[in-house]
Design a protein around this motif. Structure first.
Motif, PDB file in Angstrom:
ATOM      1  N   UNK A 180      -9.072  50.849  -8.572  1.00  0.00           N
ATOM      2  CA  UNK A 180      -8.096  49.843  -6.919  1.00  0.00           C
ATOM      3  C   UNK A 180      -6.856  50.504  -6.053  1.00  0.00           C
ATOM      4  N   UNK A 181      -7.005  51.437  -4.863  1.00  0.00           N
ATOM      5  CA  UNK A 181      -6.199  51.311  -4.754  1.00  0.00           C
ATOM      6  C   UNK A 181      -5.233  50.353  -3.253  1.00  0.00           C
ATOM      7  N   UNK A 182      -4.344  50.648  -3.342  1.00  0.00           N
ATOM      8  CA  UNK A 182      -3.526  49.409  -2.531  1.00  0.00           C
ATOM      9  C   UNK A 182      -2.074  49.706  -1.832  1.00  0.00           C
ATOM     10  N   UNK A 183      -1.341  48.959  -1.280  1.00  0.00           N
ATOM     11  CA  UNK A 183      -0.004  49.041  -1.001  1.00  0.00           C
ATOM     12  C   UNK A 183       0.890  48.453  -1.315  1.00  0.00           C
ATOM     13  N   UNK A 184       2.070  48.885  -1.096  1.00  0.00           N
ATOM     14  CA  UNK A 184       2.934  47.175  -2.330  1.00  0.00           C
ATOM     15  C   UNK A 184       3.474  46.025  -1.370  1.00  0.00           C
ATOM     16  N   UNK A 185       2.904  45.765  -0.595  1.00  0.00           N
ATOM     17  CA  UNK A 185       2.311  44.547   0.352  1.00  0.00           C
ATOM     18  C   UNK A 185       1.637  43.669  -0.519  1.00  0.00           C
ATOM     19  N   UNK A 186       0.755  43.919  -1.455  1.00  0.00           N
ATOM     20  CA  UNK A 186       0.383  43.528  -2.455  1.00  0.00           C
ATOM     21  C   UNK A 186       0.362  42.661  -3.657  1.00  0.00           C
ATOM     22  N   UNK A 187       1.293  43.410  -3.692  1.00  0.00           N
ATOM     23  CA  UNK A 187       2.467  42.841  -5.244  1.00  0.00           C
ATOM     24  C   UNK A 187       3.570  42.638  -4.987  1.00  0.00           C
ATOM     25  N   UNK A 188       4.377  42.733  -3.864  1.00  0.00           N
ATOM     26  CA  UNK A 188       6.063  42.628  -3.635  1.00  0.00           C
ATOM     27  C   UNK A 188       6.294  41.288  -2.841  1.00  0.00           C
ATOM     28  N   UNK A 189       6.992  40.596  -4.202  1.00  0.00           N
ATOM     29  CA  UNK A 189       7.292  38.924  -3.687  1.00  0.00           C
ATOM     30  C   UNK A 189       8.442  39.080  -3.334  1.00  0.00           C
ATOM     31  N   UNK A 190       8.986  39.321  -1.643  1.00  0.00           N
ATOM     32  CA  UNK A 190      10.281  39.536  -1.593  1.00  0.00           C
ATOM     33  C   UNK A 190      10.730  38.671  -1.279  1.00  0.00           C
TER      34      UNK A 190
ATOM     35  N   UNK B 275      -7.781  44.340   4.756  1.00  0.00           N
ATOM     36  CA  UNK B 275      -7.155  45.041   5.368  1.00  0.00           C
ATOM     37  C   UNK B 275      -6.521  43.914   6.666  1.00  0.00           C
ATOM     38  N   UNK B 276      -4.879  43.398   6.582  1.00  0.00           N
ATOM     39  CA  UNK B 276      -3.736  42.479   7.254  1.00  0.00           C
ATOM     40  C   UNK B 276      -2.956  43.160   7.236  1.00  0.00           C
ATOM     41  N   UNK B 277      -2.559  43.090   8.888  1.00  0.00           N
ATOM     42  CA  UNK B 277      -1.055  44.269   9.184  1.00  0.00           C
ATOM     43  C   UNK B 277      -0.497  42.851  10.131  1.00  0.00           C
ATOM     44  N   UNK B 278       0.490  42.994   9.758  1.00  0.00           N
ATOM     45  CA  UNK B 278       1.801  42.067   9.553  1.00  0.00           C
ATOM     46  C   UNK B 278       2.229  42.326  11.343  1.00  0.00           C
ATOM     47  N   UNK B 279       2.905  43.500  11.394  1.00  0.00           N
ATOM     48  CA  UNK B 279       3.728  43.705  13.053  1.00  0.00           C
ATOM     49  C   UNK B 279       2.314  43.868  13.513  1.00  0.00           C
TER      50      UNK B 279
ATOM     51  N   UNK C 241       5.250  39.130   4.565  1.00  0.00           N
ATOM     52  CA  UNK C 241       6.196  39.518   5.013  1.00  0.00           C
ATOM     53  C   UNK C 241       6.087  41.116   4.980  1.00  0.00           C
ATOM     54  N   UNK C 242       4.272  41.277   5.224  1.00  0.00           N
ATOM     55  CA  UNK C 242       4.229  43.201   4.970  1.00  0.00           C
ATOM     56  C   UNK C 242       2.662  43.251   5.013  1.00  0.00           C
ATOM     57  N   UNK C 243       2.424  44.578   5.610  1.00  0.00           N
ATOM     58  CA  UNK C 243       0.982  44.678   5.297  1.00  0.00           C
ATOM     59  C   UNK C 243       0.542  44.971   4.204  1.00  0.00           C
ATOM     60  N   UNK C 244      -0.708  44.870   4.504  1.00  0.00           N
ATOM     61  CA  UNK C 244      -1.352  44.669   3.073  1.00  0.00           C
ATOM     62  C   UNK C 244      -2.748  45.702   2.962  1.00  0.00           C
ATOM     63  N   UNK C 245      -3.231  46.590   2.472  1.00  0.00           N
ATOM     64  CA  UNK C 245      -4.474  47.123   1.930  1.00  0.00           C
ATOM     65  C   UNK C 245      -4.147  47.200   0.388  1.00  0.00           C
TER      66      UNK C 245
END
Lengths: 108, 373
Positions: free
Chosen positions: B309-319, B167-171, B363-367
């Motif tokens: 695995x459950x995850x948020x889009x922050x894991x796989x998105x590459x802005x 779990x890592x938060x960006x903001x 650039x995003x949170x990741x769970x």
């Protein structure tokens, strides 16, 4: 055939019941004809559908004779057996005619 | 001032005798009645008139009752209307299919009027109770002002859930959130949320979600029902611009089934002990935006040692590479097949390490939740 008793069984007033029976008589005529022609031609699908319709309508109004007979026809027809179907249909028609008779008497 | 409760019932049967009979008795009880003699007509009326209950005959020519229920449940406008179906006395199979498709009850034909009325009353009451439950949950949440902070469940707090988390938060006001909770002795829930829009304190939303999960994820509700209840409350409490995507997995260790519902969130990855990882794609609307929503549900058979695995889009998105998450799914599948031998407690971190590009700033949170059956 005691309409007021049948009506009471389902929880309706007799005049409400008479209206439903009229609808039954009206709609069943064509299904009985379809059933007859399906039996004559050995058309399984059509026989099942027509018998199913008659069964449902009769069952709900408490016409148990017609219900049992059309149920038997439907179940046999599903297995492609038409033996005895014409006789059963004739028995249905007899009961149907009785209903029409009572209905005519009620309306007069 | 008391509002008059007008309850409308839609009767669907190709037999005009059955329709009239039902109509007559229901009218007498003070219900409003609308009728249809075919599937397409029924669906049209259901959308236009929004009846409170539908009585549906199974055996109809052309479009049968199963087809009608299926389509009603897929349409967000009609999905929540309870359906009671009419079936022959001995058709066990029909009854089971009907339940599987989402019917609440059945009435056998030829029906007894008293029974029809009893069942209609029961299901209307249940439906009203559910609606008022939503209202009362909404009111309770409105009163919830101060949110507790440290409320993320850790693997140590719930070892029987057998999961690991990254779990890592960006903001500091992170928009991602997860929860893991026990539903019953052998049933566990895993939930990952991503909040969009930043106008309400996210801590308030996380507290609300936590409360909603507690209230609505139980052995009685199917996950898709839980998701719908949660949506109904969120619609009331969130502002117009805020919505959530979420994924909910319910694991029954005794029955060895994993049930998944997805609300616009990236798909769950299922990594069987023997075999290749695959995505579990389930349709579903986002949470908190629409009153009328549809959630699909998928049940899969699992075995001990299987992982998911459950995850948020922050894991796989590459802005940085301008790639949205759907384009990055092959990459994450590959990463999963490389962590087959990683122990459970290291799963989430390992997957995150494989996926996150260290050269650019996140650039995003990741769970990431990694679970072993």
């Amino acid at each position: 055939m005691n309409f007021s008793e049948l009506a009471e069984n389902i929880g309706l007033e007799e005049d409400e019941f008479v209206e439903l029976v009229e609808l039954f008589v009206e709609t069943s005529t064509s299904h009985l004809e379809r059933l007859q022609s399906a039996i004559d031609k050995g058309n399984t699908q059509q026989a099942v559908e027509a018998a199913h319709y008659v069964k449902g309508a009769a069952g709900n109004l408490g016409f148990t004779g017609i219900y049992d007979l059309s149920k038997a026809i439907e179940e046999k027809a599903r297995q492609n057996i038409f033996e005895g179907a014409s006789e059963a249909l004739k028995a249905i028609r007899d009961r149907y005619d009785q209903i029409v008779e009572v209905l005519r008497w009620k309306k007069s | 001032m008391e509002e008059k409760l007008n309850l409308t019932i839609l009767i669907v049967d190709d037999s005009s005798v059955s329709v009239s009979l039902l109509e007559t008795v229901l009218l007498k009880e003070g219900y409003q009645v609308i009728t249809a003699n075919s599937g397409p007509r029924a669906r049209k009326l259901a959308v236009e008139k929004r009846p409170d209950l539908i009585i549906l005959d199974i055996m109809m020519p052309e479009e049968d009752g199963f087809e009608v229920i299926t389509r009603l449940k897929k349409n967000a406008r009609t999905a929540s209307i309870p359906v009671v179906f009419l079936t022959g006395k001995d058709d066990l199979e029909d009854k089971l299919s009907g339940f599987n498709l989402g019917a609440v009850d059945y009435i056998t034909k030829p029906f007894q009027v008293a029974e029809v009325l009893a069942r209609v009353r029961l299901h209307l009451k249940l439906s009203i109770a559910t609606n008022s439950l939503i209202t009362s949950q909404t009111n309770k949440l409105r009163q919830l002002e101060k949110a507790q902070t440290s409320m993320l469940t850790t693997p140590e707090q719930l070892p029987k859930a057998n999961f690991s988390v990254y779990y890592s938060t960006f903001l500091e006001a992170g928009g991602d959130f997860y929860d893991v909770f026990q539903i019953s002795e052998d049933m566990f829930g895993y939930f990952v949320v991503d909040v969009s829009g930043h106008d309400i304190a996210t801590s308030y939303i996380t507290a609300a979600i936590k409360a909603l999960l507690k209230q609505n994820c139980n052995p009685i509700y199917q996950p898709q029902e839980s998701m719908r209840m949660i949506n109904d409350v969120l619609v009331e409490i969130l502002s117009d611009t805020t919505y959530l995507t979420a994924c909910y997995a319910k694991l029954n260790r005794k029955k060895k089934t994993l049930t998944i519902v997805n609300a616009g969130h990236p798909p769950v990855i299922y990594l069987p002990k023997k075999g290749e990882p695959r995505l579990i794609d389930v349709d579903g609307d986002i949470l908190g935006m629409f009153k009328e929503v549809y959630y699909g549900q998928q049940d899969i058979k699992v075995s001990p040692g299987d992982r998911f695995f459950l995850y948020s889009d922050g894991l796989i998105e590459k802005p940085a590479l301008k790639k949205v998450w759907s384009e990055c799914l092959p990459e994450v599948l590959e990463a999963c097949s490389n962590i087959k031998d990683t122990p459970t407690q290291g799963l989430a971190l390992e997957l995150a390490c494989l996926m996150i590009d260290k050269t650019c700033k996140p650039e995003d949170d990741i769970v990431v939740l990694g679970v072993e059956v």
